[in-house]
Design an enzyme around this catalytic site. Structure first.
Site, PDB file in Angstrom:
ATOM      1  N   ARG A 156       0.866  -1.182   0.000  1.00 50.01           N
ATOM      2  CA  ARG A 156       0.000   0.000   0.000  1.00 50.01           C
ATOM      3  C   ARG A 156       0.899   1.226   0.000  1.00 50.01           C
ATOM      4  NH1 ARG A 156      -2.643  -0.670   5.561  1.00 50.01           N
ATOM      5  NH2 ARG A 156      -0.493  -1.356   5.941  1.00 50.01           N
ATOM      6  N   PHE A 254     -12.023   0.466   3.485  1.00 48.28           N
ATOM      7  CA  PHE A 254     -12.368   0.709   2.081  1.00 48.28           C
ATOM      8  C   PHE A 254     -13.861   0.988   1.902  1.00 48.28           C
ATOM      9  CE2 PHE A 254      -8.184  -0.889   1.653  1.00 48.28           C
ATOM     10  CZ  PHE A 254      -7.696  -0.411   0.460  1.00 48.28           C
ATOM     11  N   CYS A 265      -2.391   1.068  -9.498  1.00 46.40           N
ATOM     12  CA  CYS A 265      -2.743  -0.346  -9.343  1.00 46.40           C
ATOM     13  C   CYS A 265      -4.217  -0.630  -9.613  1.00 46.40           C
ATOM     14  CB  CYS A 265      -2.362  -0.822  -7.942  1.00 46.40           C
ATOM     15  SG  CYS A 265      -0.582  -0.950  -7.692  1.00 46.40           S
ATOM     16  N   LYS A 328      -3.825   9.668  -3.371  1.00 42.17           N
ATOM     17  CA  LYS A 328      -4.103   9.399  -1.965  1.00 42.17           C
ATOM     18  C   LYS A 328      -3.068  10.152  -1.139  1.00 42.17           C
ATOM     19  CE  LYS A 328      -2.631   5.611  -0.031  1.00 42.17           C
ATOM     20  NZ  LYS A 328      -2.419   4.199   0.350  1.00 42.17           N
TER      21      LYS A 328
END
Length: 438
Positions: A156, A254, A265, A328
């Site tokens: 991540r 999520f 990704c 992000k």
């Protein structure tokens, strides 16, 4: 235990992180890339991208002599016992399918130079069936005992060091007990911590990563589909999400409603997964991913609509402050960034857009050179008619609405990540709008 010497082919985000982390575990590691400038920067301890904790790891292991970099496949072949394949598999130009040409090129460059037994370990995300084909290619290129394993990555961004040193699972698609034994030795520290080590065949190992990403993308798009329903009914999607999160069959991860997913990704992996399913004749099994992708893109359009509505129906000549460009927080990655897409769309509709991101300004400027960029939140917001929070960096979540209000022309804000307290901002005189909230 055998002291394997490791190599890492490809020094992008995955490869650099893997190389530095394995050196941190005590291995001698040699990283390779054909980009000479990148190799020179890495060898000098200069990380070409932003990832918390990785610069320190890189410099510490360079100084200790456990980590080196090269552009020579001959040096790599001579040095290594276990070769990790960490090259990119981008979306093909004009198609959904993955481009695996970098995988093939690396194999063709390395394998003919190998002069002893070796294990090649694929970590790149590839279409199912790639490993078996590559194993066959290896057999054609050498008579040495060179085996292939597939060991997908689950990094991540923002947590890559932690995810490499302390993963939640290790998956190994292996052709033999010998290959499994080597990987167990390489990952002995993690296995010793109790990390599950799952051995599978090639296809299962290849499917684990794309299946995980498809599931996560589906979960994100599900709550954003519910946001569309909430907007039509006057419900509050953040309360809905909270209520769902208490169900342990669902959980809260999520399930944050907002602008949707991006990055290098999830978007390309679900599209490549759909393309591969079509090639295998099982495209109907993944037809739901088309709507997952479509919901995600609709969130970007809806964000533009909300901002335009606050300005009375037109962006022409109006100042727009965009807070965030990375896909992000804790990353400088702008690949398929929802924030950058929204900023560009507003500019195309006549808005005077100024973007600020704590880490991604440089990458964003290369991706969208026509946009204007600021060096701070204050600079971006000065004189703005509407402010958009599009990447939930902590410094944006912690903004003081009163202080920011003294800089803008009009106190309009659209919270694209549902990261702010609406009542606090409204109490400070802001017109507050968010995706999926009344």
């Amino acid at each position: 235990m055998v002291a394997h010497r490791l190599t890492v082919i490809g020094t992008g985000y995955l490869g650099t992180t893997h190389a530095a982390a394995m050196a941190e575990l005590g291995f001698e590691v040699l990283g390779l890339d054909i980009d000479e400038d990148r190799i020179a920067r890495l060898a000098a301890g200069d990380l070409p991208f932003y990832e918390p904790g990785l610069p320190e790891l890189l410099r510490r292991n360079l100084a200790a002599g456990r980590l080196r970099f090269t552009t020579s496949y001959a040096e790599l072949a001579e040095f290594g016992d276990v070769h990790f394949l960490c090259v990119g598999t981008p979306q093909r130009q004009g198609e959904n399918a993955a481009d695996v040409s970098f995988v093939d090129s690396a194999i063709r460059s390395l394998v003919p130079l190998l002069r002893r037994e070796a294990l090649i370990v694929g970590k790149s995300t590839v279409p199912v069936g790639t490993a078996a084909r590559v194993a066959g290619l290896i057999g054609e290129l050498t008579s040495e005992n060179v085996e292939l394993a597939w060991n997908p990555e689950f990094l991540r961004e923002g947590f890559a060091v932690q995810d490499t040193l302390h993963p939640d699972r290790i998956v190994a698609g292996v052709p033999s007990a010998a290959a499994e034994k080597i990987l167990r030795e390489v990952y002995a520290a993690q296995i010793g911590e109790g990390v599950p080590f799952l051995t599978t065949d090639y296809p299962t190992a290849e499917l684990v990563k794309v299946s995980a990403n498809a599931f996560l993308a589906t979960k994100i798009s599900f709550i954003n589909a519910m946001a569309e329903v909430c907007e039509a009914t006057g419900a509050d999607v953040t309360k809905l999400s909270q209520a769902l999160s208490y169900d342990d069959r669902i959980g809260g991860k999520f399930l944050g409603p907002g602008l949707g997913f991006g990055g290098g990704c999830l978007p390309k992996d679900i599209r490549a997964f759909m393309a591969r399913a079509g090639e295998l004749g099982v495209d109907q099994a993944l037809s739901f991913l088309r709507e997952v992708d479509a919901i995600n893109i609709r969130r970007r359009h809806r964000m533009v609509d909300l901002a335009r509505d606050l300005l009375g129906g037109s962006f022409d000549g109006r100042g727009v402050a965009v807070l965030g460009a990375a896909f992000k927080p804790d990353s400088d990655d702008v690949r398929d960034s929802p924030a950058l897409d929204v900023a560009a769309a507003i500019q195309q509709q006549g808005g005077v857009v100024t973007v600020y991101d704590p880490q991604a300004n440089a990458n964003a400027a290369r991706a969208q050179p026509s946009l204007s960029f600021a060096a701070s939140t204050a600079e971006a917001a000065r004189g703005a008619d509407v402010t958009l929070l599009l990447t939930e960096w902590r410094e944006f979540r912690d903004l003081d609405p009163e202080a920011l209000g003294t800089l803008v022309a009009v106190r309009n804000i659209v919270d694209g990540r549902n990261a702010l307290d609406p009542e606090r901002w409204r109490a400070a005189g802001w017109t507050y709008k968010a995706l999926g909230r009344p």
